[in-house]
Enzyme design. Structure first.
Site, PDB file in Angstrom:
ATOM      1  N   GLU A  88      36.700  38.531  25.851  1.00 45.07           N
ATOM      2  CA  GLU A  88      37.962  37.890  26.218  1.00 45.07           C
ATOM      3  C   GLU A  88      37.866  36.365  26.291  1.00 45.07           C
ATOM      4  O   GLU A  88      38.788  35.699  26.732  1.00 45.07           O
ATOM      5  CB  GLU A  88      38.457  38.453  27.566  1.00 45.07           C
ATOM      6  CG  GLU A  88      38.764  39.949  27.501  1.00 45.07           C
ATOM      7  CD  GLU A  88      39.411  40.519  28.764  1.00 45.07           C
ATOM      8  OE1 GLU A  88      39.511  39.786  29.780  1.00 45.07           O
ATOM      9  OE2 GLU A  88      39.814  41.695  28.723  1.00 45.07           O
ATOM     10  N   THR A 184      36.043  37.846  36.464  1.00 42.08           N
ATOM     11  CA  THR A 184      36.122  37.864  35.002  1.00 42.08           C
ATOM     12  C   THR A 184      36.743  36.583  34.454  1.00 42.08           C
ATOM     13  O   THR A 184      36.695  36.334  33.256  1.00 42.08           O
ATOM     14  CB  THR A 184      36.982  39.048  34.511  1.00 42.08           C
ATOM     15  OG1 THR A 184      38.290  38.948  35.103  1.00 42.08           O
ATOM     16  CG2 THR A 184      36.354  40.375  34.905  1.00 42.08           C
ATOM     17  N   GLY A 200      39.779  42.464  42.051  1.00 43.11           N
ATOM     18  CA  GLY A 200      39.433  43.482  43.042  1.00 43.11           C
ATOM     19  C   GLY A 200      40.595  44.111  43.780  1.00 43.11           C
ATOM     20  O   GLY A 200      40.373  44.890  44.710  1.00 43.11           O
ATOM     21  N   ASP A 330      51.875  47.283  40.211  1.00 38.14           N
ATOM     22  CA  ASP A 330      50.755  46.493  39.680  1.00 38.14           C
ATOM     23  C   ASP A 330      51.247  45.363  38.774  1.00 38.14           C
ATOM     24  O   ASP A 330      50.648  45.085  37.743  1.00 38.14           O
ATOM     25  CB  ASP A 330      49.742  47.383  38.941  1.00 38.14           C
ATOM     26  CG  ASP A 330      48.472  46.629  38.552  1.00 38.14           C
ATOM     27  OD1 ASP A 330      48.132  45.653  39.258  1.00 38.14           O
ATOM     28  OD2 ASP A 330      47.844  47.002  37.549  1.00 38.14           O
ATOM     29  N   TRP A 420      46.749  38.842  30.827  1.00 35.83           N
ATOM     30  CA  TRP A 420      45.947  37.611  30.808  1.00 35.83           C
ATOM     31  C   TRP A 420      45.905  36.955  29.431  1.00 35.83           C
ATOM     32  O   TRP A 420      45.490  35.798  29.323  1.00 35.83           O
ATOM     33  CB  TRP A 420      44.511  37.916  31.245  1.00 35.83           C
ATOM     34  CG  TRP A 420      43.867  38.896  30.338  1.00 35.83           C
ATOM     35  CD1 TRP A 420      43.869  40.258  30.480  1.00 35.83           C
ATOM     36  CD2 TRP A 420      43.200  38.634  29.097  1.00 35.83           C
ATOM     37  NE1 TRP A 420      43.247  40.847  29.402  1.00 35.83           N
ATOM     38  CE2 TRP A 420      42.823  39.872  28.548  1.00 35.83           C
ATOM     39  CE3 TRP A 420      42.895  37.468  28.399  1.00 35.83           C
ATOM     40  CZ2 TRP A 420      42.147  39.985  27.334  1.00 35.83           C
ATOM     41  CZ3 TRP A 420      42.223  37.575  27.186  1.00 35.83           C
ATOM     42  CH2 TRP A 420      41.857  38.829  26.665  1.00 35.83           C
ATOM     43  N   CYS A 636      37.683  59.298  37.982  1.00 32.13           N
ATOM     44  CA  CYS A 636      37.069  59.206  36.655  1.00 32.13           C
ATOM     45  C   CYS A 636      37.969  58.549  35.608  1.00 32.13           C
ATOM     46  O   CYS A 636      37.486  57.940  34.664  1.00 32.13           O
ATOM     47  CB  CYS A 636      36.682  60.602  36.149  1.00 32.13           C
ATOM     48  SG  CYS A 636      35.855  61.637  37.373  1.00 32.13           S
ATOM     49  N   CYS A 639      37.885  54.788  33.980  1.00 26.34           N
ATOM     50  CA  CYS A 639      36.872  54.419  32.986  1.00 26.34           C
ATOM     51  C   CYS A 639      36.835  55.365  31.791  1.00 26.34           C
ATOM     52  O   CYS A 639      36.647  54.951  30.658  1.00 26.34           O
ATOM     53  CB  CYS A 639      35.483  54.361  33.620  1.00 26.34           C
ATOM     54  SG  CYS A 639      35.290  53.007  34.791  1.00 26.34           S
ATOM     55  N   HIS A 640      36.972  56.667  32.065  1.00 32.58           N
ATOM     56  CA  HIS A 640      36.803  57.655  30.993  1.00 32.58           C
ATOM     57  C   HIS A 640      38.131  58.086  30.382  1.00 32.58           C
ATOM     58  O   HIS A 640      38.136  58.943  29.502  1.00 32.58           O
ATOM     59  CB  HIS A 640      36.013  58.857  31.513  1.00 32.58           C
ATOM     60  CG  HIS A 640      34.597  58.505  31.892  1.00 32.58           C
ATOM     61  ND1 HIS A 640      33.624  58.290  30.950  1.00 32.58           N
ATOM     62  CD2 HIS A 640      34.019  58.284  33.099  1.00 32.58           C
ATOM     63  CE1 HIS A 640      32.483  57.974  31.572  1.00 32.58           C
ATOM     64  NE2 HIS A 640      32.694  57.955  32.872  1.00 32.58           N
ATOM     65  N   MET A 679      27.295  53.823  35.465  1.00 34.51           N
ATOM     66  CA  MET A 679      27.836  55.065  36.024  1.00 34.51           C
ATOM     67  C   MET A 679      27.102  55.347  37.338  1.00 34.51           C
ATOM     68  O   MET A 679      26.066  56.000  37.363  1.00 34.51           O
ATOM     69  CB  MET A 679      27.660  56.210  35.023  1.00 34.51           C
ATOM     70  CG  MET A 679      28.062  57.577  35.562  1.00 34.51           C
ATOM     71  SD  MET A 679      29.780  57.671  36.120  1.00 34.51           S
ATOM     72  CE  MET A 679      29.648  58.973  37.350  1.00 34.51           C
TER      73      MET A 679
HETATM   74 CA    CA Z   1      46.232  44.449  39.374  1.00 33.74          CA
END
Ligand code: CA
Length: 711
Positions: A88, A184, A200, A330, A420, A636, A639-640, A679
């Site tokens: 990024e 990040t 976070g 969000d 972003w 899960c 991520c998955h 993981m």
């Molecule tokens: Ca957020």
């Protein structure tokens, strides 16, 4: 600014914290190397800060490469990166050296003309950090100041390196803990201070923006974006004012409002403008963070989902503009903030241009935060419109899903119409070039939700909203999820032209005086458009999706364009089947640099092997499958992938050999056998029975999809 004034100002901000004799000493501003004056003047051939100039316009005056000759653009050189995750970063260029960051917060410095690697730095971020990073191990770039390079690491440190050789000058921990906070974003510079926040807000984080002495790494000030526990006293009046807008014991989860991307220093006002993320948990009913309403009024949860301005020297609150009060979707306001002077309604205005996730483009007075305009540029259903005077949205009662108890599909979705991915602004045309995501997101409150010590803290029932194995339903969602590049006339508040893309999550943009707009795409191209009408003039096959923004520089009279390519970020991991909207995702991470007349070639890309599902038969009981769906959704899926359909970066568990063996699943999920890959053990939240339920659920999902594929 003199050293003395800087020190006095810093000390004034820290008086309550016991500044005085023993407090941190501000060591002034840089007088050589990259200085404030240099960044402010934004030299034509260089790119000295993330958004190019302090106002973050990302407009280059270079015009050697232009709409007449861009067809002759070719690959000058490229560099393979050693981190195959989302890339990024915007490269920075100073004095012939190109600085990039890659996934895992690594820094590399190249000879900007030849591509020769001068040095590389690896902060050795523990791979376990991936489990507390919402959105991949990404990093958006470095800051340059004086003789140093600054990078913020995924595990929460700010590091200063020597520009000459990459040696570490200092390393300071920024985050309060490493279990809930990650970084990040790219650091920024203001009057000798290095500014950084964190991510976070999906964990247990209390948002902040902090300033560090460029030479010593001492913290000079920290502005929190949400109030802490009132019992501890408030740090300042701004926190006391904000506390009145919260309910329940909000501080127990931190409150969110993290400053994970945009930070814009405006030398004209000496203010730092920054965007804040969502309040947490997403579902406000889960901890009553908005307070109990009897009259239809809910607490706004200041200063979440807002643009906030503080004094650059002291961190003292100046103003805020909340774009999404009552945020339960969000709708982070972390998108890049661009400062510009332009004529609006017959008067010159000094403004901040901001297009956050919530679907509106805002124009605010950069000095006061006064609302000038807000215009929807995407289908919006959570808001019925903005108050024309205040800019406050009229929230659709149906969108308050924790009140209705129903499933709500919000437009835009949690990915945001714009996140972003950097925008660029052509000050001559008054046009901002915005990357857009078109799509919705399903929200359903989990009425039995309780906070956990690990994983996402959203308060949502992700099992109820998981994508079903219904071809028609899936197709409907795939059809509704697209992307675009939109040229937006800021003063007029309307679209000038647009380029539609098959899928969302395309790259940031670069505008140049060559009448060009550059953008990388999710469907593996790097494209140049005519800035007047969006006509495609040139493209290059990048072999991987591009999400970062390009930049341009000039050495010895020759103009270059650079982009870091590498598919990833949150759209690769969370949205399951939607991840592949632009084609099968793959990550081949590279730095690509172009110039006129070059004819470099990339090596042939490996062909993606088609994977055939071959799961064991479904043997779980109905109860096991239902319980497994709930735990998979909560712990899960981020991520998955939703419904156990993964993207390019993390293992697709439907294909995992581990689902054949309860002992293998236990070794990974409970014992943390793959913690070194990120993981970590989920023993804090899941027991062996839970893991067995999850295993049965994944087997069920694999069998459903195998049937759909005709297997
Ligand atoms: Ca957020």
């Amino acid at each position: 600014m003199s050293k003395r004034i800087g020190f006095a100002a810093a000390c004034a901000a820290l008086l309550l914290a016991g500044c005085g004799e023993s407090g941190p000493e501000f060591s002034g501003v840089a007088t050589s190397g990259v200085t404030d004056a240099m960044i402010a003047s934004a030299p034509e051939g260089e790119w000295l800060t993330y958004g190019r100039d302090y106002g973050e316009q990302r407009f280059s005056p270079l015009d050697q490469i232009n709409s007449e000759n861009v067809g002759e653009l070719g690959l000058a050189w490229s560099a393979d990166l050693d981190t195959a995750r989302g890339q990024e970063a915007t490269p920075l260029m100073h004095d012939g050296v190109l600085y990039i960051t890659t996934a895992w917060s690594k820094v590399q410095a190249y000879d900007a003309r030849t591509g020769e690697l001068k040095w590389a730095y690896d902060p050795e971020v523990p791979r376990e950090t991936l489990a507390v990073a919402c959105c991949d191990a990404v990093n958006r770039g470095v800051a340059l100041y004086g003789d140093k390079v600054y990078v913020a690491t995924l595990d929460g440190d700010l590091v200063a390196l020597n520009q000459s050789d990459g040696a570490v000058a200092w390393r300071s921990q920024v985050v309060p803990d490493r279990e809930n906070y990650t970084i990040t974003g790219a650091p920024r510079v203001a009057n000798g201070k290095i500014l950084i926040g964190s991510g976070g807000a999906e964990y247990r984080a209390r948002g902040f923006l902090a300033a560090y002495d460029w030479q010593t790494g001492e913290e000079l000030w920290r502005f929190h974006t949400v109030p802490g526990n009132p019992a501890d006293g408030f740090e300042n009046d701004a926190m006391e004012m904000a506390a009145a807008t919260w309910g329940g014991n909000w501080w127990e989860l931190g409150g969110g409002g993290t400053v994970w991307d945009s930070i814009t220093f405006d030398p004209t006002t000496n203010l730092v403008l920054f965007g804040t993320g969502n309040a947490e948990p997403w579902n406000p009913g889960a901890n009553d963070r908005m307070g109990t309403s009897e009259d239809g009024e809910f607490g706004d949860n200041l200063y979440t989902s807002s643009v906030v301005a503080v004094d650059a020297d002291t961190g003292e609150y100046a103003w805020h503009f909340q774009q999404t009060p009552e945020d339960r979707w969000d709708y982070d306001s972390n998108a890049q903030i661009t400062i510009a002077d332009l004529e609006i309604g017959g008067a010159m205005r000094h403004v901040a241009i901001h297009a956050p996730k919530n679907g509106y483009v805002y124009v605010l007075d950069a000095a006061t935060g006064e609302f000038i305009s807000g215009t929807g540029w995407h289908p919006i259903n959570w808001s019925l419109g903005l108050d024309p005077k205040t800019g406050r949205p009229q929230i659709n009662p149906e969108a308050r899903y924790e009140q209705t108890g129903k499933l709500w599909v919000s437009m835009p979705g949690a990915g945001g119409v714009h996140s972003w991915h950097p925008q660029s602004y052509d000050p001559n045309k008054g046009v901002v070039y915005l990357p857009a995501n078109n799509g919705g997101f399903p929200y359903k409150a989990d009425d039995d939700w309780e906070a956990s010590n690990i994983g996402f803290q959203t308060g949502l029932d992700n099992a109820a909203t998981a994508m079903p194995a219904d071809p028609a339903f899936r197709q409907m969602n795939l059809d509704a999820t697209t992307g675009a590049l939109v040229a937006w006339d800021v003063a007029a508040g309307k679209e000038k032209w647009r380029v539609n893309y098959t899928g969302p999550w395309n790259g940031g943009t670069l505008a140049t005086a060559g009448n060009l707009v550059f953008q990388g795409t999710a469907d593996e191209r790097f494209v140049a458009y005519n800035a007047n009408d969006g006509k495609e003039l040139w493209s290059f096959a990048t072999q991987t999706g591009v999400i970062a923004a390009p930049m341009t520089y000039s050495i010895d009279g020759e103009q270059y364009v650079a982009i870091v390519a590498g598919w990833g970020g949150v759209w690769d991991i969370a949205p399951g089947i939607l991840t592949a909207k632009s084609g099968p995702p793959r990550n081949i991470s590279r730095l690509l640099v172009f110039k006129l007349g070059a004819d470099g070639k990339l090596p042939e890309a490996p062909v993606l092997a088609k994977r055939v599902l071959d799961p064991p038969p479904v043997t779980g009981s109905a109860e096991q499958l239902a319980a497994g769906a709930v735990d998979y959704g909560r712990y899960c899926s981020i991520c998955h992938g939703d419904a156990a359909i993964a993207g390019a970066l993390n293992p697709d568990l439907r294909h995992s050999g581990a689902i054949n063996q309860p002992a293998s699943m236990k070794a990974i999920v409970i014992d943390g056998a793959f913690a070194h890959n990120g993981m970590v053990s989920f023993a804090a939240a899941l027991n062996e029975e839970d893991v067995e339920n999850i295993r049965h659920y994944i087997i069920q999902r694999a069998n459903e999809d195998k049937a759909l594929e005709g297997g």
